[in-house]
Design a protein around this motif. Structure first.
Motif, short mmCIF file in Angstrom:
data_model
loop_
_atom_site.label_atom_id
_atom_site.label_comp_id
_atom_site.label_asym_id
_atom_site.label_seq_id
_atom_site.Cartn_x
_atom_site.Cartn_y
_atom_site.Cartn_z
N THR A 57 -11.00 3.98 15.33
CA THR A 57 -11.90 3.48 14.28
C THR A 57 -13.15 4.33 14.17
OG1 THR A 57 -13.13 1.95 15.71
CG2 THR A 57 -11.07 1.15 14.76
N ASP A 58 -13.33 5.28 15.08
CA ASP A 58 -14.52 6.14 15.13
C ASP A 58 -14.16 7.50 14.56
OD1 ASP A 58 -16.64 7.82 15.82
OD2 ASP A 58 -17.00 6.82 17.73
N SER A 84 -6.42 -0.89 12.39
CA SER A 84 -5.39 -0.14 11.67
C SER A 84 -5.92 0.39 10.34
CB SER A 84 -4.19 -1.06 11.42
OG SER A 84 -3.30 -0.51 10.48
N ILE A 85 -6.65 -0.46 9.62
CA ILE A 85 -7.20 -0.06 8.32
C ILE A 85 -8.23 1.06 8.49
CG2 ILE A 85 -8.67 -0.86 6.43
CD1 ILE A 85 -7.23 -3.60 6.72
N LEU A 86 -9.13 0.89 9.45
CA LEU A 86 -10.16 1.90 9.67
C LEU A 86 -9.55 3.23 10.13
CD1 LEU A 86 -12.94 -0.22 11.41
CD2 LEU A 86 -13.02 0.77 9.11
N ALA A 87 -8.53 3.16 10.97
CA ALA A 87 -7.88 4.39 11.44
C ALA A 87 -7.23 5.13 10.27
CB ALA A 87 -6.84 4.05 12.51
N THR A 88 -6.59 4.39 9.38
CA THR A 88 -5.96 5.00 8.21
C THR A 88 -7.00 5.63 7.30
OG1 THR A 88 -4.14 3.39 8.31
CG2 THR A 88 -4.46 4.55 6.23
N MET A 89 -8.11 4.92 7.09
CA MET A 89 -9.21 5.48 6.29
C MET A 89 -9.74 6.76 6.91
SD MET A 89 -11.37 2.05 5.26
CE MET A 89 -12.74 3.05 4.69
N ASN A 90 -9.94 6.74 8.22
CA ASN A 90 -10.48 7.92 8.91
C ASN A 90 -9.56 9.12 8.79
OD1 ASN A 90 -12.83 6.64 9.73
ND2 ASN A 90 -11.99 6.00 11.71
N VAL A 96 -6.08 14.74 6.97
CA VAL A 96 -4.73 14.90 7.53
C VAL A 96 -3.71 14.89 6.40
CG1 VAL A 96 -2.98 13.86 9.03
CG2 VAL A 96 -5.38 13.88 9.73
N GLY A 97 -2.79 15.82 6.43
CA GLY A 97 -1.88 16.02 5.30
C GLY A 97 -0.97 14.86 5.00
N THR A 98 -0.36 14.28 6.02
CA THR A 98 0.59 13.20 5.83
C THR A 98 0.24 12.06 6.78
OG1 THR A 98 2.34 14.78 5.25
CG2 THR A 98 3.03 12.55 5.86
N ILE A 99 0.14 10.86 6.22
CA ILE A 99 -0.24 9.69 7.02
C ILE A 99 0.80 8.59 6.86
CG2 ILE A 99 -2.00 7.91 7.39
CD1 ILE A 99 -3.99 9.85 5.99
N ILE A 111 -2.71 -3.20 1.50
CA ILE A 111 -4.02 -2.60 1.79
C ILE A 111 -3.86 -1.15 2.24
CG2 ILE A 111 -6.03 -2.68 3.33
CD1 ILE A 111 -5.65 -5.75 3.39
N LEU A 112 -2.94 -0.92 3.16
CA LEU A 112 -2.73 0.44 3.67
C LEU A 112 -2.25 1.38 2.56
CD1 LEU A 112 -1.03 -0.44 7.07
CD2 LEU A 112 -3.35 0.45 6.75
N SER A 113 -1.41 0.86 1.69
CA SER A 113 -0.94 1.68 0.56
C SER A 113 -2.10 2.06 -0.36
CB SER A 113 0.13 0.92 -0.23
OG SER A 113 1.26 0.67 0.57
N LYS A 114 -2.99 1.10 -0.63
CA LYS A 114 -4.15 1.37 -1.48
C LYS A 114 -5.09 2.38 -0.84
CE LYS A 114 -3.44 -1.59 -4.90
NZ LYS A 114 -3.28 -1.15 -6.32
N LEU A 115 -5.13 2.41 0.48
CA LEU A 115 -6.01 3.33 1.19
C LEU A 115 -5.47 4.75 1.24
CD1 LEU A 115 -7.14 1.11 4.19
CD2 LEU A 115 -8.53 1.82 2.24
N GLY A 116 -4.24 4.93 0.77
CA GLY A 116 -3.71 6.28 0.68
C GLY A 116 -2.71 6.67 1.74
N ALA A 117 -2.17 5.69 2.50
CA ALA A 117 -1.11 6.02 3.45
C ALA A 117 0.11 6.49 2.65
CB ALA A 117 -0.75 4.80 4.28
#
Length: 220
Positions: A57-58, A84-90, A96-99, A111-117
């Protein structure tokens, strides 16, 4: 680093994350595993290129650990949805190319899909569907969903077709599916045609829509 290998960062080393990390490493990829739990990290040290204690998350800690230099990252954090959400945002902020991210439920998935995973996984549901396919039709040994209703499945040749030619499967005339190949034991048969003779236990590698594949499997 050789072009045939890729680098992976796996964040969260619980049952799911550690399994993915170990398999990726077994394939010869460069893998870093990260978790806040020192015991989980210690267990992975002998098996991965690197295993570190890290707060995903950092963002600054992630950058300092060099996570931004990895080709693909998997967020495999379990029940802590916020982490999980913060890690995906970070990971997205780090470029990172692929998440890929693991979700615990449908809301988390959205939520994760909206964040760009790039892909969000619901392991229990996906394994449930996988198991149901095989329970429903014992001839189906394994399958991979390709999306848009299409799947690739392994179907075992039954005793009644032992010695029959591939043409006996009537794939083109009765079923809208394709035979991609045949596995016989550990050998992949080259040049499979209509006259190729089948053996009991052969694995037919089939491509088609799930409904057509189910119908074909039931007929066998």
């Amino acid at each position: 680093m050789p072009k045939e290998t890729r680098s992976f960062a796996v964040l969260g080393l619980g049952g799911f994350g550690s399994t993915v990390a170990l398999e990726l490493a077994r394939f010869g990829n460069r893998v870093i595993g990260a978790d806040l739990d020192e015991r989980k990290v210690s267990r992975m040290v002998p098996h991965l290129h690197s295993a570190i204690i890290l707060d995903a998350t950092d963002e600054a800690a992630m950058r300092e650990a060099g996570i931004d230099r990895y080709d693909v990252a998997l967020v495999a954090i379990g029940r802590d949805i916020k982490a999980s959400i913060l890690a995906t945002m970070n990971l997205r902020l780090l470029g990172v190319g692929t998440i890929w991210s693991k979700a615990s439920d449908r809301t988390h998935h959205r939520i994760l899909s909206k964040l760009g995973a790039d892909r969000v996984i619901l392991p229990e549901q996906e394994m449930g569907r996988h198991s149901a396919q095989m329970l429903h039709n014992p001839a189906v040994q394994d399958y991979v969903s390709l999306g848009n209703g299409f799947s690739v499945v392994n179907i075992i040749v039954p005793e009644k077709l032992d010695g029959e030619a591939v043409s006996a499967l009537a794939i083109g005339s009765e079923h809208d599916i394709r035979l991609l190949g045949i596995m016989r034991g550990t050998e992949y048969l080259e040049g499979v045609g209509e006259e190729t003779l089948l053996e009991q236990g052969d694995k037919l590698i089939m491509l088609g829509r799930r409904a057509d594949l189910r119908q074909f499997g039931r007929r066998l």
